[in-house]
Scaffold this active site. Structure first.
Site, PDB file in Angstrom:
ATOM      1  N   PRO A   9     -55.644 -73.356 -14.855  1.00 20.20           N
ATOM      2  CA  PRO A   9     -55.274 -74.762 -14.811  1.00 20.20           C
ATOM      3  C   PRO A   9     -54.068 -75.077 -13.933  1.00 20.20           C
ATOM      4  O   PRO A   9     -53.092 -74.325 -13.910  1.00 20.20           O
ATOM      5  CB  PRO A   9     -54.975 -75.106 -16.273  1.00 20.20           C
ATOM      6  CG  PRO A   9     -54.849 -73.809 -16.982  1.00 20.20           C
ATOM      7  CD  PRO A   9     -55.679 -72.833 -16.225  1.00 20.20           C
ATOM      8  N   ASN A  10     -54.206 -76.155 -13.212  1.00 19.55           N
ATOM      9  CA  ASN A  10     -53.151 -76.745 -12.368  1.00 19.55           C
ATOM     10  C   ASN A  10     -52.900 -75.985 -11.065  1.00 19.55           C
ATOM     11  O   ASN A  10     -52.139 -76.450 -10.222  1.00 19.55           O
ATOM     12  CB  ASN A  10     -51.830 -76.905 -13.147  1.00 19.55           C
ATOM     13  CG  ASN A  10     -51.991 -77.802 -14.348  1.00 19.55           C
ATOM     14  OD1 ASN A  10     -52.515 -78.898 -14.214  1.00 19.55           O
ATOM     15  ND2 ASN A  10     -51.582 -77.349 -15.526  1.00 19.55           N
ATOM     16  N   ARG A  17     -47.622 -79.268  -6.522  1.00 22.24           N
ATOM     17  CA  ARG A  17     -47.082 -79.078  -7.865  1.00 22.24           C
ATOM     18  C   ARG A  17     -45.750 -78.314  -7.809  1.00 22.24           C
ATOM     19  O   ARG A  17     -45.728 -77.171  -7.349  1.00 22.24           O
ATOM     20  CB  ARG A  17     -48.116 -78.243  -8.627  1.00 22.24           C
ATOM     21  CG  ARG A  17     -47.667 -77.750  -9.954  1.00 22.24           C
ATOM     22  CD  ARG A  17     -48.611 -76.683 -10.480  1.00 22.24           C
ATOM     23  NE  ARG A  17     -48.258 -76.379 -11.839  1.00 22.24           N
ATOM     24  CZ  ARG A  17     -48.601 -75.285 -12.489  1.00 22.24           C
ATOM     25  NH1 ARG A  17     -49.350 -74.365 -11.883  1.00 22.24           N
ATOM     26  NH2 ARG A  17     -48.219 -75.092 -13.719  1.00 22.24           N
ATOM     27  N   TYR A  22     -43.490 -73.152  -7.080  1.00 19.80           N
ATOM     28  CA  TYR A  22     -44.763 -72.549  -6.654  1.00 19.80           C
ATOM     29  C   TYR A  22     -44.969 -72.542  -5.137  1.00 19.80           C
ATOM     30  O   TYR A  22     -45.984 -72.030  -4.660  1.00 19.80           O
ATOM     31  CB  TYR A  22     -45.930 -73.280  -7.335  1.00 19.80           C
ATOM     32  CG  TYR A  22     -45.871 -73.159  -8.848  1.00 19.80           C
ATOM     33  CD1 TYR A  22     -46.049 -71.923  -9.471  1.00 19.80           C
ATOM     34  CD2 TYR A  22     -45.613 -74.269  -9.648  1.00 19.80           C
ATOM     35  CE1 TYR A  22     -45.980 -71.804 -10.848  1.00 19.80           C
ATOM     36  CE2 TYR A  22     -45.535 -74.154 -11.037  1.00 19.80           C
ATOM     37  CZ  TYR A  22     -45.727 -72.922 -11.630  1.00 19.80           C
ATOM     38  OH  TYR A  22     -45.654 -72.803 -12.988  1.00 19.80           O
ATOM     39  N   ASN A  73     -54.899 -65.370 -12.242  1.00 23.89           N
ATOM     40  CA  ASN A  73     -53.724 -66.127 -12.659  1.00 23.89           C
ATOM     41  C   ASN A  73     -54.218 -67.136 -13.686  1.00 23.89           C
ATOM     42  O   ASN A  73     -54.790 -68.166 -13.324  1.00 23.89           O
ATOM     43  CB  ASN A  73     -53.071 -66.842 -11.465  1.00 23.89           C
ATOM     44  CG  ASN A  73     -51.794 -67.565 -11.879  1.00 23.89           C
ATOM     45  OD1 ASN A  73     -51.551 -67.773 -13.070  1.00 23.89           O
ATOM     46  ND2 ASN A  73     -50.985 -67.950 -10.912  1.00 23.89           N
ATOM     47  N   ALA A  76     -51.168 -71.587 -17.585  1.00 20.41           N
ATOM     48  CA  ALA A  76     -50.600 -71.693 -18.933  1.00 20.41           C
ATOM     49  C   ALA A  76     -51.458 -71.012 -20.003  1.00 20.41           C
ATOM     50  O   ALA A  76     -50.951 -70.648 -21.071  1.00 20.41           O
ATOM     51  CB  ALA A  76     -50.384 -73.159 -19.291  1.00 20.41           C
ATOM     52  N   HIS A  79     -50.368 -67.802 -21.922  1.00 23.89           N
ATOM     53  CA  HIS A  79     -49.461 -67.735 -23.057  1.00 23.89           C
ATOM     54  C   HIS A  79     -50.140 -67.940 -24.412  1.00 23.89           C
ATOM     55  O   HIS A  79     -49.513 -67.752 -25.443  1.00 23.89           O
ATOM     56  CB  HIS A  79     -48.328 -68.745 -22.848  1.00 23.89           C
ATOM     57  CG  HIS A  79     -47.763 -68.697 -21.447  1.00 23.89           C
ATOM     58  ND1 HIS A  79     -47.208 -67.548 -20.934  1.00 23.89           N
ATOM     59  CD2 HIS A  79     -47.732 -69.617 -20.436  1.00 23.89           C
ATOM     60  CE1 HIS A  79     -46.836 -67.779 -19.672  1.00 23.89           C
ATOM     61  NE2 HIS A  79     -47.146 -69.023 -19.352  1.00 23.89           N
ATOM     62  N   ASP A  86     -60.096 -61.786 -24.919  1.00 20.22           N
ATOM     63  CA  ASP A  86     -61.345 -61.174 -25.403  1.00 20.22           C
ATOM     64  C   ASP A  86     -62.379 -61.054 -24.290  1.00 20.22           C
ATOM     65  O   ASP A  86     -63.112 -60.059 -24.227  1.00 20.22           O
ATOM     66  CB  ASP A  86     -61.923 -61.996 -26.566  1.00 20.22           C
ATOM     67  CG  ASP A  86     -61.151 -61.792 -27.859  1.00 20.22           C
ATOM     68  OD1 ASP A  86     -60.341 -60.843 -27.931  1.00 20.22           O
ATOM     69  OD2 ASP A  86     -61.351 -62.585 -28.800  1.00 20.22           O
ATOM     70  N   GLU A  97     -53.244 -59.250 -13.640  1.00 18.82           N
ATOM     71  CA  GLU A  97     -52.748 -60.612 -13.878  1.00 18.82           C
ATOM     72  C   GLU A  97     -51.617 -60.916 -12.900  1.00 18.82           C
ATOM     73  O   GLU A  97     -50.730 -60.076 -12.708  1.00 18.82           O
ATOM     74  CB  GLU A  97     -52.227 -60.695 -15.320  1.00 18.82           C
ATOM     75  CG  GLU A  97     -51.675 -62.052 -15.692  1.00 18.82           C
ATOM     76  CD  GLU A  97     -51.412 -62.138 -17.184  1.00 18.82           C
ATOM     77  OE1 GLU A  97     -52.344 -61.910 -17.981  1.00 18.82           O
ATOM     78  OE2 GLU A  97     -50.261 -62.432 -17.549  1.00 18.82           O
ATOM     79  N   HIS A  99     -48.711 -63.852 -11.592  1.00 18.26           N
ATOM     80  CA  HIS A  99     -47.987 -65.122 -11.726  1.00 18.26           C
ATOM     81  C   HIS A  99     -47.140 -65.318 -10.491  1.00 18.26           C
ATOM     82  O   HIS A  99     -46.420 -64.394 -10.073  1.00 18.26           O
ATOM     83  CB  HIS A  99     -47.106 -65.126 -12.975  1.00 18.26           C
ATOM     84  CG  HIS A  99     -47.921 -64.954 -14.213  1.00 18.26           C
ATOM     85  ND1 HIS A  99     -48.728 -65.947 -14.693  1.00 18.26           N
ATOM     86  CD2 HIS A  99     -48.116 -63.869 -14.996  1.00 18.26           C
ATOM     87  CE1 HIS A  99     -49.384 -65.487 -15.742  1.00 18.26           C
ATOM     88  NE2 HIS A  99     -49.032 -64.222 -15.946  1.00 18.26           N
ATOM     89  N   ILE A 100     -47.242 -66.495  -9.937  1.00 16.18           N
ATOM     90  CA  ILE A 100     -46.506 -66.807  -8.708  1.00 16.18           C
ATOM     91  C   ILE A 100     -45.005 -66.801  -8.994  1.00 16.18           C
ATOM     92  O   ILE A 100     -44.208 -66.257  -8.230  1.00 16.18           O
ATOM     93  CB  ILE A 100     -46.967 -68.184  -8.176  1.00 16.18           C
ATOM     94  CG1 ILE A 100     -48.463 -68.109  -7.806  1.00 16.18           C
ATOM     95  CG2 ILE A 100     -46.127 -68.630  -6.981  1.00 16.18           C
ATOM     96  CD1 ILE A 100     -49.126 -69.470  -7.626  1.00 16.18           C
ATOM     97  N   SER A 101     -44.630 -67.421 -10.093  1.00 19.90           N
ATOM     98  CA  SER A 101     -43.209 -67.512 -10.449  1.00 19.90           C
ATOM     99  C   SER A 101     -42.811 -66.317 -11.311  1.00 19.90           C
ATOM    100  O   SER A 101     -43.666 -65.623 -11.871  1.00 19.90           O
ATOM    101  CB  SER A 101     -42.960 -68.809 -11.227  1.00 19.90           C
ATOM    102  OG  SER A 101     -43.661 -68.786 -12.461  1.00 19.90           O
ATOM    103  N   ARG A 106     -37.924 -68.112 -16.767  1.00 19.99           N
ATOM    104  CA  ARG A 106     -38.242 -69.496 -17.129  1.00 19.99           C
ATOM    105  C   ARG A 106     -38.227 -69.675 -18.654  1.00 19.99           C
ATOM    106  O   ARG A 106     -37.667 -68.848 -19.362  1.00 19.99           O
ATOM    107  CB  ARG A 106     -39.583 -69.870 -16.490  1.00 19.99           C
ATOM    108  CG  ARG A 106     -39.539 -69.706 -14.960  1.00 19.99           C
ATOM    109  CD  ARG A 106     -40.846 -70.085 -14.312  1.00 19.99           C
ATOM    110  NE  ARG A 106     -41.146 -71.501 -14.502  1.00 19.99           N
ATOM    111  CZ  ARG A 106     -42.357 -72.041 -14.319  1.00 19.99           C
ATOM    112  NH1 ARG A 106     -43.367 -71.279 -13.914  1.00 19.99           N
ATOM    113  NH2 ARG A 106     -42.542 -73.319 -14.515  1.00 19.99           N
ATOM    114  N   ARG A 110     -42.967 -68.893 -21.768  1.00 22.72           N
ATOM    115  CA  ARG A 110     -43.664 -68.239 -20.642  1.00 22.72           C
ATOM    116  C   ARG A 110     -43.443 -66.722 -20.620  1.00 22.72           C
ATOM    117  O   ARG A 110     -44.035 -66.008 -19.814  1.00 22.72           O
ATOM    118  CB  ARG A 110     -43.201 -68.832 -19.311  1.00 22.72           C
ATOM    119  CG  ARG A 110     -43.533 -70.287 -19.144  1.00 22.72           C
ATOM    120  CD  ARG A 110     -43.226 -70.774 -17.736  1.00 22.72           C
ATOM    121  NE  ARG A 110     -43.032 -72.210 -17.715  1.00 22.72           N
ATOM    122  CZ  ARG A 110     -44.017 -73.105 -17.604  1.00 22.72           C
ATOM    123  NH1 ARG A 110     -45.257 -72.715 -17.461  1.00 22.72           N
ATOM    124  NH2 ARG A 110     -43.737 -74.403 -17.604  1.00 22.72           N
TER     125      ARG A 110
END
Ligand code: DQA
Length: 151
Positions: A9-10, A17, A22, A73, A76, A79, A86, A97, A99-101, A106, A110
């Site tokens: 998402p996003n 954004r 990001y 990625n 959200a 989390h 699963d 996995e 994550h850009i940030s 943060r 997160r």
């Protein structure tokens, strides 16, 4: 190798954004770069993005037996999505996995990933390079097991 890159998402709003977090590159340019990176390594990369948890589950399920590796990625969902955890456990495709940030710098919520335990590893804080870093690992690992099958 055949890579499936899944963004949650996003992440379709990359570039627009929170660019301070990001970056300024769009989702489309990220996909273009990852496809080029894959091609330069004799591989292919398919990119999918969804703002819906079920669509991400479907993409993970459909990857089984089709792709060699997933770079994910989960946004959200990282989390709190036990369903993605699963799904990753249910298929036979290794996943990293990304994550850009740097999620650890943060908000507290997160810091925890419920999905990372089903992954080979997790990369965070390296910006968009993290996706290429994940693909590089899989390429290295494949070469390693080809050249050195007994460890
Ligand atoms: C993110 C970090 C998540 O906490 C956030 O919800 C995102 C993006 C990252 O790439 O840094 O959507 O996964």
């Amino acid at each position: 190798m055949k890579f499936l890159i899944i963004n949650g998402p996003n992440l379709n709003l990359l570039g627009k954004r929170e660019p301070g977090i990001y970056g300024e590159n769009s989702y489309e340019s990220l996909c273009r770069r990852l496809k080029e990176f894959a091609a330069a390594h004799g591989s292919t990369a398919e990119c999918v993005q969804s703002n819906h948890e079920g669509a991400i589950l479907d993409a993970i399920h459909a990857a089984d037996g089709v792709y060699d590796a997933i770079v994910l990625n989960p946004g959200a969902y990282t989390h709190y999505s036990y369903a993605i955890l699963d799904a990753l456990k249910a298929v036979d495709v290794p996943c990293i996995e990304v994550h850009i940030s740097n999620v650890h710098q943060r908000e507290e919520f997160r810091h925890r990933s419920v999905t990372a335990p089903a992954c080979v590893g997790q990369i965070c804080g390296l910006g968009l390079y993290g996706y290429e870093a994940a693909m590089s690992y899989f390429l290295w690992n494949e070469k390693e097991s080809r050249e050195n099958p007994h460890g």
